[in-house]
Design a protein around this motif. Structure first.
Motif, PDB file in Angstrom:
ATOM      1  N   PRO A  28       0.816  -1.216   0.000  1.00 10.44           N
ATOM      2  CA  PRO A  28       0.000   0.000   0.000  1.00 10.44           C
ATOM      3  C   PRO A  28       0.849   1.265   0.000  1.00 10.44           C
ATOM      4  N   LYS A  29       0.328   2.289  -0.632  1.00  5.61           N
ATOM      5  CA  LYS A  29       0.999   3.588  -0.690  1.00  5.61           C
ATOM      6  C   LYS A  29       0.031   4.699  -0.310  1.00  5.61           C
ATOM      7  N   GLU A  34      -9.480  10.449  -0.788  1.00  4.84           N
ATOM      8  CA  GLU A  34      -9.557  10.941  -2.169  1.00  4.84           C
ATOM      9  C   GLU A  34      -8.881   9.961  -3.141  1.00  4.84           C
ATOM     10  N   GLN A  35      -7.702   9.473  -2.775  1.00  5.72           N
ATOM     11  CA  GLN A  35      -7.005   8.527  -3.648  1.00  5.72           C
ATOM     12  C   GLN A  35      -7.700   7.174  -3.687  1.00  5.72           C
ATOM     13  N   LEU A  36      -8.269   6.749  -2.570  1.00 10.48           N
ATOM     14  CA  LEU A  36      -8.997   5.486  -2.559  1.00 10.48           C
ATOM     15  C   LEU A  36     -10.257   5.591  -3.416  1.00 10.48           C
ATOM     16  N   ASP A  60      -6.455 -12.068  -1.442  1.00 11.08           N
ATOM     17  CA  ASP A  60      -5.803 -11.356  -0.344  1.00 11.08           C
ATOM     18  C   ASP A  60      -4.866 -10.313  -0.951  1.00 11.08           C
ATOM     19  N   ASP A  61      -4.152  -9.588  -0.115  1.00 15.82           N
ATOM     20  CA  ASP A  61      -3.308  -8.494  -0.610  1.00 15.82           C
ATOM     21  C   ASP A  61      -2.293  -8.981  -1.644  1.00 15.82           C
ATOM     22  N   GLN A  62      -1.634 -10.095  -1.374  1.00  9.62           N
ATOM     23  CA  GLN A  62      -0.643 -10.633  -2.319  1.00  9.62           C
ATOM     24  C   GLN A  62      -1.303 -11.128  -3.600  1.00  9.62           C
ATOM     25  N   GLY A  63      -2.494 -11.675  -3.486  1.00  7.42           N
ATOM     26  CA  GLY A  63      -3.227 -12.125  -4.664  1.00  7.42           C
ATOM     27  C   GLY A  63      -3.572 -10.963  -5.580  1.00  7.42           C
ATOM     28  N   ILE A  90      -7.377  -3.302  -1.467  1.00  5.28           N
ATOM     29  CA  ILE A  90      -6.989  -3.833  -0.151  1.00  5.28           C
ATOM     30  C   ILE A  90      -7.674  -3.071   0.986  1.00  5.28           C
ATOM     31  N   SER A  91      -8.115  -1.837   0.703  1.00  6.94           N
ATOM     32  CA  SER A  91      -8.810  -1.093   1.751  1.00  6.94           C
ATOM     33  C   SER A  91     -10.190  -1.672   2.040  1.00  6.94           C
TER      34      SER A  91
END
Length: 95
Positions: A28-29, A34-36, A60-63, A90-91
């Motif tokens: 995640p960055k 706003e970006q989400l 999942d996140d890696q998927g 991921i959020s």
């Protein structure tokens, strides 16, 4: 002379094609709403052009890193758009 010029052009094209590729998403960055929101919009508009939208909890996140690394180039997403879509997914993904 013509062969030399063509060889130089071919060599230059080869070297450019071997240059650095886009930066892959590794985590995640963006966390600002706003970006989400932009990530959600990009996801809905870009991905639905070709197929039904997947449920964010599907991976999942890696998927999602693997899936988006494969799909983002097909959707012609910039590195920033790719990152925003990943961060959106991921959020809302609770895995």
């Amino acid at each position: 002379m013509r062969k030399v010029i063509l060889s130089m052009i071919a060599g230059a094209v080869f070297m450019v094609s071997c240059g650095p590729k886009s930066v892959a998403v590794t985590g995640p960055k963006y966390t600002a709403s706003e970006q989400l929101t932009q990530g959600k919009t990009i996801f809905e508009n870009s991905c639905s052009r070709c197929h039904k939208l997947p449920n964010p909890v599907k991976h999942d996140d890696q998927g999602w890193i693997k899936t988006l690394s494969r799909m983002a180039p097909k959707a012609k997403l910039s590195d920033e758009q790719h990152q925003m879509v990943y961060d959106y997914l991921i959020s809302v993904n609770k895995k």
